[in-house]
Design an enzyme around this catalytic site. Structure first.
Site, short mmCIF file in Angstrom:
data_model
loop_
_atom_site.label_atom_id
_atom_site.label_comp_id
_atom_site.label_asym_id
_atom_site.label_seq_id
_atom_site.Cartn_x
_atom_site.Cartn_y
_atom_site.Cartn_z
N LEU A 137 -22.92 18.17 29.19
CA LEU A 137 -21.99 19.02 28.45
C LEU A 137 -20.59 18.90 29.01
O LEU A 137 -20.40 18.86 30.23
CB LEU A 137 -22.45 20.48 28.52
N ASP A 171 -14.30 30.72 27.07
CA ASP A 171 -14.21 29.77 28.18
C ASP A 171 -13.92 28.37 27.62
O ASP A 171 -14.40 27.36 28.15
CB ASP A 171 -15.49 29.77 29.01
N GLY A 180 -24.60 29.91 22.05
CA GLY A 180 -25.97 29.45 21.88
C GLY A 180 -26.31 28.27 22.77
O GLY A 180 -27.43 27.74 22.70
N ALA A 221 -23.04 29.56 36.81
CA ALA A 221 -22.44 29.42 38.13
C ALA A 221 -22.78 30.58 39.06
O ALA A 221 -21.94 31.10 39.78
CB ALA A 221 -20.92 29.25 38.03
#
Length: 518
Positions: free
Chosen positions: A435, A398, A374, A252
């Site tokens: 995702l 997160d 990863g 971001a």
């Protein structure tokens, strides 16, 4: 099992020090007071030895892990409030009780961008919280709504706003009572705790944000740069103003570019910034128009819709809507002005002849978070960041509400009738390759980090204990083995797996089949 005199000695163990080294040394704690002791001082003052000695069999006795950015876990989402205070508190309690199995003894619940009226209620509920045998919820991390539309990730576009009235805009959103200068935080057991943590992630280029940062810092808020398109000069000025942290590095934010390294470039900030040399010019970008995406909020519950896709909170959208209003005064800040402000703070910016020594800098680089699963960042990127500035690295999860190490791979219900597919640490929305967030645990981040960077396990542990505590200014209480600190501890085997967890001198979780000799 308790000690008759309250003293416990952990022996035959490795202790991680604040420089990342591991040393073979005993550790004494007072289980009644829940604190770490200076063994020599305790012995000479009390004339007592511990009545309980615990042989850790050569394992690592670490400060408990600290996660300063976590959106939820074990089925509970900190950003979802359905009008029932008690149900929300039960969700907080569930997370606090269960997460100790991952070695986490302290966490900062994180809210993504909300409908404005929900903030005062949620932030009040997220004051420091703990119950017996649980991890400590240290306060709150408000990620938004003062963020950049173009880098919003999974944040709801209609709720993203500027701060035209500076501090008043922040108070109007978060509630003035949640931004007072000093707070005594009431714990569940009625005790007062002064370790209340408040973190705000905001984009410094957004109208009104930059001018508000110094006042937020004065009020004890940790300001973090994130979900931003800030150019190098703007990001640098934000740090001069008091920014102490970068939210989920690489995600971001603009990509690293050699001519304008933007936010990522803060890790390699040059002494040139505070020198009298001719400043470098940094171009200013203009807005990039695009198409908005509209979420829906029902009944106080935040429900995000992204054209049939769900994205990780930290990832960028494919579409770029009109950007949040940008404060042109701040974007127009010159390198020369930055150099002048930094030079007023002292340092040794001039050329020098001392081999192997770097010129002193008035500019203090910020801490930075990394999600080391990863997936969110390539191992090469993780190592590159750590090599640039190891002392600033903070590991975070997160994680979403589906964080649960017992959750099996397969298809699971999510929200709004949608389902996600879990494959190890990867989460995808069913029928897509998009995702759906992070599900990695912090202890696994520690192990991954050691493998990705090649650093020692002790150095990796530092990034999940001492560094986050220092960033938050609580290193005398948390994330350390200093005498007088809270006896929040995690025993790790030599491969970094959690053996048992202690909170304030009490064992709260033990791995099935583990052999700890008491």
């Amino acid at each position: 099992m308790t000690s008759p005199n309250g003293l416990i000695c952990f022996t035959n163990c490795l202790l991680p020090l604040e420089d990342g080294s591991l040393v073979e040394r005993d550790l004494w704690i007072d289980e009644r007071r829940g604190i770490i002791l200076d063994s020599q001082r305790t012995f000479f003052l009390r004339k007592e030895r511990p009545d309980r000695i615990i042989d850790l069999g050569g394992n690592i006795l670490s400060p408990g892990l600290i996660d300063i950015q976590i959106n939820g876990a074990y089925g509970f989402d900190f950003s979802v409030y359905e009008g029932d205070d008690e149900a929300y508190k039960e969700g907080m309690k569930t997370v606090a009780l269960k997460i100790v199995e991952t070695g986490v003894t302290s966490l900062v619940p994180t809210l993504i961008t909300q409908e404005k009226s929900l903030y005062p209620k949620l932030l009040h509920l997220l004051r420091p919280f703990s119950v017996p045998n649980s991890a400590n919820l240290l306060g709150w991390h408000a990620e938004g709504p003062f963020i950049q539309m173009a880098k919003r990730g999974a944040h709801a576009p209609p709720f993203i706003i500027p701060a035209p009235e500076r501090l008043k805009s922040f108070e109007d959103v978060y509630g003035a009572e949640n931004l007072v200068h000093a707070e005594d935080w009431m714990m569940e057991d009625g005790e007062t705790d002064r370790v209340g943590v408040r973190i705000i992630t905001a984009a410094p280029e957004i109208d009104g944000v930059m001018d508000t940062v110094p006042e937020l810092i004065k009020r004890g808020v940790v300001y973090s740069i994130g979900h931003s398109i800030a150019k190098t000069d703007t990001a640098t000025l934000a740090v001069i103003q008091g920014a102490r942290l970068i939210t989920h590095l690489f995600n971001a934010m603009p990509l690293l570019h050699h001519r304008d390294p933007s936010i990522i470039g803060l890790l390699g900030a040059s002494p040139h910034l505070s020198s009298a040399f001719t400043p470098l010019a940094t171009p200013v970008t203009t807005r990039t128009p695009g198409s908005p995406v509209h979420p829906v909020s029902r009944g106080g519950t935040l429900r995000l819709h992204h054209g049939g896709k769900a994205t990780s909170e930290a990832f960028d959208e494919h579409e770029t809507p009109p950007q949040t209003p940008v404060d042109r005064r701040e974007l127009a800040i010159s390198s020369e002005t930055i150099a002048q402000r930094l030079s007023q703070k002292g340092g040794r910016p001039e050329l020098h002849l001392d081999k192997g020594e770097t010129a002193d800098m008035a500019f203090e680089r910020p801490f930075y978070e990394m999600i080391v699963d990863g997936i969110h960042s390539h191992p090469n990127s993780v190592r590159l960041a750590y090599g640039a500035y190891p002392d600033g690295c903070i590991l975070i999860t997160d994680a979403m509400k589906i964080l649960d190490p017992h959750l099996k791979d397969g298809v699971h219900e999510w929200r709004d009738g949608k389902r996600f597919v879990k494959e190890g640490d990867k989460l995808y929305l069913e029928g897509t390759d998009t995702l759906a967030g992070s599900v990695v645990t912090l202890d696994k981040c520690v192990r991954n980090f050691s493998r990705f960077t090649g650093c020692s396990l002790g150095e990796a542990i530092k990034c999940a204990t001492y560094n986050p505590a220092k960033c938050l200014g609580i290193e005398n209480r948390k994330g350390t083995l200093r005498p007088g600190a809270d006896a929040d501890l995690v025993v790790l085997d030599r491969k970094g797996h959690v053996v048992c967890t202690w909170v304030k001198g009490k064992e709260v979780w033990t791995r099935s089949g583990s052999q700890v000799v008491a």
